[in-house]
Design a protein around this motif. Structure first.
Motif, PDB file in Angstrom:
ATOM      1  N   TYR A  96      88.412  58.220  36.597  1.00  0.00           N
ATOM      2  CA  TYR A  96      88.484  56.922  37.007  1.00  0.00           C
ATOM      3  C   TYR A  96      86.732  56.174  36.367  1.00  0.00           C
ATOM      4  CZ  TYR A  96      91.877  59.807  38.928  1.00  0.00           C
ATOM      5  OH  TYR A  96      92.339  60.882  39.610  1.00  0.00           O
ATOM      6  N   VAL A  97      86.053  56.502  35.765  1.00  0.00           N
ATOM      7  CA  VAL A  97      85.232  55.509  36.224  1.00  0.00           C
ATOM      8  C   VAL A  97      84.649  55.607  34.322  1.00  0.00           C
ATOM      9  CG1 VAL A  97      82.132  54.465  36.276  1.00  0.00           C
ATOM     10  CG2 VAL A  97      84.159  55.026  38.572  1.00  0.00           C
ATOM     11  N   LYS A  98      84.284  56.352  33.724  1.00  0.00           N
ATOM     12  CA  LYS A  98      83.318  57.274  32.938  1.00  0.00           C
ATOM     13  C   LYS A  98      84.237  56.073  31.587  1.00  0.00           C
ATOM     14  CE  LYS A  98      81.473  61.141  29.865  1.00  0.00           C
ATOM     15  NZ  LYS A  98      81.407  62.508  30.028  1.00  0.00           N
ATOM     16  N   GLY A  99      84.007  56.583  30.888  1.00  0.00           N
ATOM     17  CA  GLY A  99      84.531  55.197  29.524  1.00  0.00           C
ATOM     18  C   GLY A  99      85.465  54.080  30.048  1.00  0.00           C
ATOM     19  N   GLN A 100      85.154  53.523  30.692  1.00  0.00           N
ATOM     20  CA  GLN A 100      85.608  52.500  30.826  1.00  0.00           C
ATOM     21  C   GLN A 100      85.146  51.071  30.963  1.00  0.00           C
ATOM     22  OE1 GLN A 100      88.855  51.956  31.746  1.00  0.00           O
ATOM     23  NE2 GLN A 100      88.573  54.146  31.723  1.00  0.00           N
ATOM     24  N   GLY A 101      84.807  50.822  29.675  1.00  0.00           N
ATOM     25  CA  GLY A 101      83.723  50.110  29.335  1.00  0.00           C
ATOM     26  C   GLY A 101      82.246  50.798  29.464  1.00  0.00           C
ATOM     27  N   GLU A 102      81.341  49.770  28.399  1.00  0.00           N
ATOM     28  CA  GLU A 102      79.886  49.216  29.479  1.00  0.00           C
ATOM     29  C   GLU A 102      79.331  49.894  30.440  1.00  0.00           C
ATOM     30  OE1 GLU A 102      76.781  47.857  26.032  1.00  0.00           O
ATOM     31  OE2 GLU A 102      78.126  46.400  26.851  1.00  0.00           O
ATOM     32  N   ILE A 103      79.792  48.862  31.702  1.00  0.00           N
ATOM     33  CA  ILE A 103      79.572  49.547  32.867  1.00  0.00           C
ATOM     34  C   ILE A 103      80.271  50.706  33.610  1.00  0.00           C
ATOM     35  CG2 ILE A 103      82.319  47.673  33.529  1.00  0.00           C
ATOM     36  CD1 ILE A 103      78.139  47.757  34.894  1.00  0.00           C
ATOM     37  N   PHE A 143      89.474  49.915  43.430  1.00  0.00           N
ATOM     38  CA  PHE A 143      88.571  49.524  42.005  1.00  0.00           C
ATOM     39  C   PHE A 143      88.674  50.154  41.246  1.00  0.00           C
ATOM     40  CE2 PHE A 143      84.799  51.238  40.449  1.00  0.00           C
ATOM     41  CZ  PHE A 143      83.552  50.284  40.632  1.00  0.00           C
ATOM     42  N   PHE A 144      89.294  51.359  41.803  1.00  0.00           N
ATOM     43  CA  PHE A 144      89.413  52.158  39.821  1.00  0.00           C
ATOM     44  C   PHE A 144      90.626  51.180  38.847  1.00  0.00           C
ATOM     45  CE2 PHE A 144      88.517  56.926  41.975  1.00  0.00           C
ATOM     46  CZ  PHE A 144      87.593  55.457  41.799  1.00  0.00           C
ATOM     47  N   ARG A 145      91.302  50.642  39.458  1.00  0.00           N
ATOM     48  CA  ARG A 145      92.115  49.906  39.038  1.00  0.00           C
ATOM     49  C   ARG A 145      92.144  48.789  38.152  1.00  0.00           C
ATOM     50  NH1 ARG A 145      96.508  51.008  43.395  1.00  0.00           N
ATOM     51  NH2 ARG A 145      97.626  52.143  43.163  1.00  0.00           N
ATOM     52  N   LYS A 146      90.993  48.093  39.277  1.00  0.00           N
ATOM     53  CA  LYS A 146      90.903  46.804  38.722  1.00  0.00           C
ATOM     54  C   LYS A 146      89.732  47.180  37.250  1.00  0.00           C
ATOM     55  CE  LYS A 146      91.179  43.390  42.629  1.00  0.00           C
ATOM     56  NZ  LYS A 146      90.360  43.554  43.508  1.00  0.00           N
ATOM     57  N   LEU A 147      88.494  48.291  37.636  1.00  0.00           N
ATOM     58  CA  LEU A 147      88.008  48.611  36.286  1.00  0.00           C
ATOM     59  C   LEU A 147      88.551  48.626  35.140  1.00  0.00           C
ATOM     60  CD1 LEU A 147      85.234  49.610  35.244  1.00  0.00           C
ATOM     61  CD2 LEU A 147      85.632  51.833  36.430  1.00  0.00           C
ATOM     62  N   GLN A 148      89.733  49.365  34.853  1.00  0.00           N
ATOM     63  CA  GLN A 148      90.599  50.379  33.796  1.00  0.00           C
ATOM     64  C   GLN A 148      91.018  49.426  34.187  1.00  0.00           C
ATOM     65  OE1 GLN A 148      92.756  53.281  35.703  1.00  0.00           O
ATOM     66  NE2 GLN A 148      90.779  54.812  35.766  1.00  0.00           N
ATOM     67  N   GLN A 149      91.970  48.370  34.586  1.00  0.00           N
ATOM     68  CA  GLN A 149      92.198  46.809  33.826  1.00  0.00           C
ATOM     69  C   GLN A 149      91.188  45.844  32.803  1.00  0.00           C
ATOM     70  OE1 GLN A 149      93.718  45.195  37.864  1.00  0.00           O
ATOM     71  NE2 GLN A 149      95.602  46.594  37.425  1.00  0.00           N
ATOM     72  N   THR A 150      90.765  45.615  33.284  1.00  0.00           N
ATOM     73  CA  THR A 150      89.342  44.776  32.969  1.00  0.00           C
ATOM     74  C   THR A 150      88.785  45.669  31.422  1.00  0.00           C
ATOM     75  OG1 THR A 150      88.537  44.151  35.075  1.00  0.00           O
ATOM     76  CG2 THR A 150      86.956  43.449  32.741  1.00  0.00           C
ATOM     77  N   ASN A 151      88.847  46.524  31.048  1.00  0.00           N
ATOM     78  CA  ASN A 151      88.991  47.391  29.832  1.00  0.00           C
ATOM     79  C   ASN A 151      89.618  48.210  28.736  1.00  0.00           C
ATOM     80  OD1 ASN A 151      85.782  47.825  30.254  1.00  0.00           O
ATOM     81  ND2 ASN A 151      86.797  48.107  32.123  1.00  0.00           N
ATOM     82  N   GLN A 152      91.233  47.554  29.361  1.00  0.00           N
ATOM     83  CA  GLN A 152      92.545  47.661  28.370  1.00  0.00           C
ATOM     84  C   GLN A 152      92.359  47.257  27.304  1.00  0.00           C
ATOM     85  OE1 GLN A 152      95.562  47.221  31.237  1.00  0.00           O
ATOM     86  NE2 GLN A 152      95.264  49.233  31.939  1.00  0.00           N
TER      87      GLN A 152
END
Length: 305
Positions: free
Chosen positions: A212-219, A296-305
């Motif tokens: 859920y975190v890896k691959g979600q942009g540089e961060i 947290f996971f949803r917000k990170l993924q939505q930011t990097n869609q």
């Protein structure tokens, strides 16, 4: 040191969980652990709930630093790295290079001075939320430098262990006893989020971070690599991401059930003791682990869609 006294009505009102968007600063020993990085990112991923105004580097001393000053400087550089990865222009400030020498002498720093300035520009109706996820030296120093900020801030602190724990020798609290005592004794509106017995529920694993975190942009990749490299062997292991509890509290009070209780005393032996006549604080007594990580996971993924 004489501190401003809030009335019972003012204190209860100030300690109500925030309903709308708030203004906040985050004080963090970012290089000390891997959870601070997650908390910094979580705060920046939550603009609908909080307007982050500044980040402060807190001192720490353990195997990752040669002393409080070195720990603070490393945390400052780590903060700058995360802000660059997030493409954020929110300022970061260097904090204290030492712990408080006693309970009435502040340690001046750019962070403490900036906190005083921002707090004094706030109002009692629109207080500044001061989130602390490390030794609370910078915040205590700011209060000692200008006690009037007690009327204009709310402190949200990850510090100590739960009240039923055998002691409260928790890293954030233990590092600076004088600062910790200043916070619980000053009467500043305080939301206390304990570690063992409460925040210790915030466990996650490398598998979950990979999914859920890896691959979600540089961060996302940075957080994944940080988690991956924290131990040599992840087999059957989980890790507590303690610090996101503070941001979770500000995002949704239902994530972190809490009650109003008299502020505890803190002994030199690092134990809590209690007096029902003391001023009230808000005490978080549970964490809904799944809801926090899902947010947290949803917000990170939505930011990097």
């Amino acid at each position: 040191m004489k501190f401003p006294q809030l009335t019972m009505e003012e204190r209860i009102r100030r300690l109500e969980p925030p309903k709308g968007k708030i203004r906040a600063v985050l004080d963090t020993d970012t290089y000390n652990e891997i959870d601070d990085q997650f908390a910094v990112v979580y705060s920046l991923l939550s603009p609908e709930r909080m307007q982050m105004e500044a980040f402060y580097a807190a001192p720490f001393f353990n195997d990752l630093s040669t002393g409080p000053k070195d720990g603070m400087e490393k945390s400052y550089l780590e903060l700058k790295k995360i802000l660059a990865l997030m493409k954020s222009d929110i300022p970061a400030y260097e904090g204290s290079t030492m712990y408080l020498p006693d309970t009435h002498t502040p340690v001046e720093s750019a962070a403490a001075r900036n906190l005083v300035e921002r707090a004094m520009a706030s109002t009692e109706e629109d207080p500044l939320y001061v989130v602390s996820i490390g030794a609370i030296t910078n915040v205590a120093s700011a209060i000692l430098m200008q006690p009037e900020i007690i009327r204009r801030i709310v402190v949200v602190w990850l510090g100590g262990h739960s009240f039923q724990w055998k002691d409260t020798r928790e890293f954030n609290l233990f590092q600076d006893l004088h600062a910790s005592r200043t916070i619980v004794n000053s009467g500043v509106p305080l939301v206390l989020i304990p570690c063992m017995g409460v925040t210790s529920h915030l466990l996650t694993t490398l598998s979950e971070i990979r999914d859920y975190v890896k691959g979600q942009g540089e961060i996302g990749d940075y957080l994944y690599e940080t988690y991956l490299n924290c131990v040599d062997d992840h087999f059957g292991r989980s890790r507590v991401i303690w610090d996101i509890s503070t941001i979770a509290y500000l995002n949704n009070e239902q994530f972190t059930p809490s009650v109003l209780l008299p502020s505890p005393y803190l002994s030199e032996e690092f134990r809590w003791s209690f007096d029902a006549s003391r001023h009230l604080i808000r005490y978080v007594n549970h964490i809904h682990r799944d809801e926090v990580f899902q947010d947290f996971f949803r917000k990170l993924q939505q930011t990097n869609q």
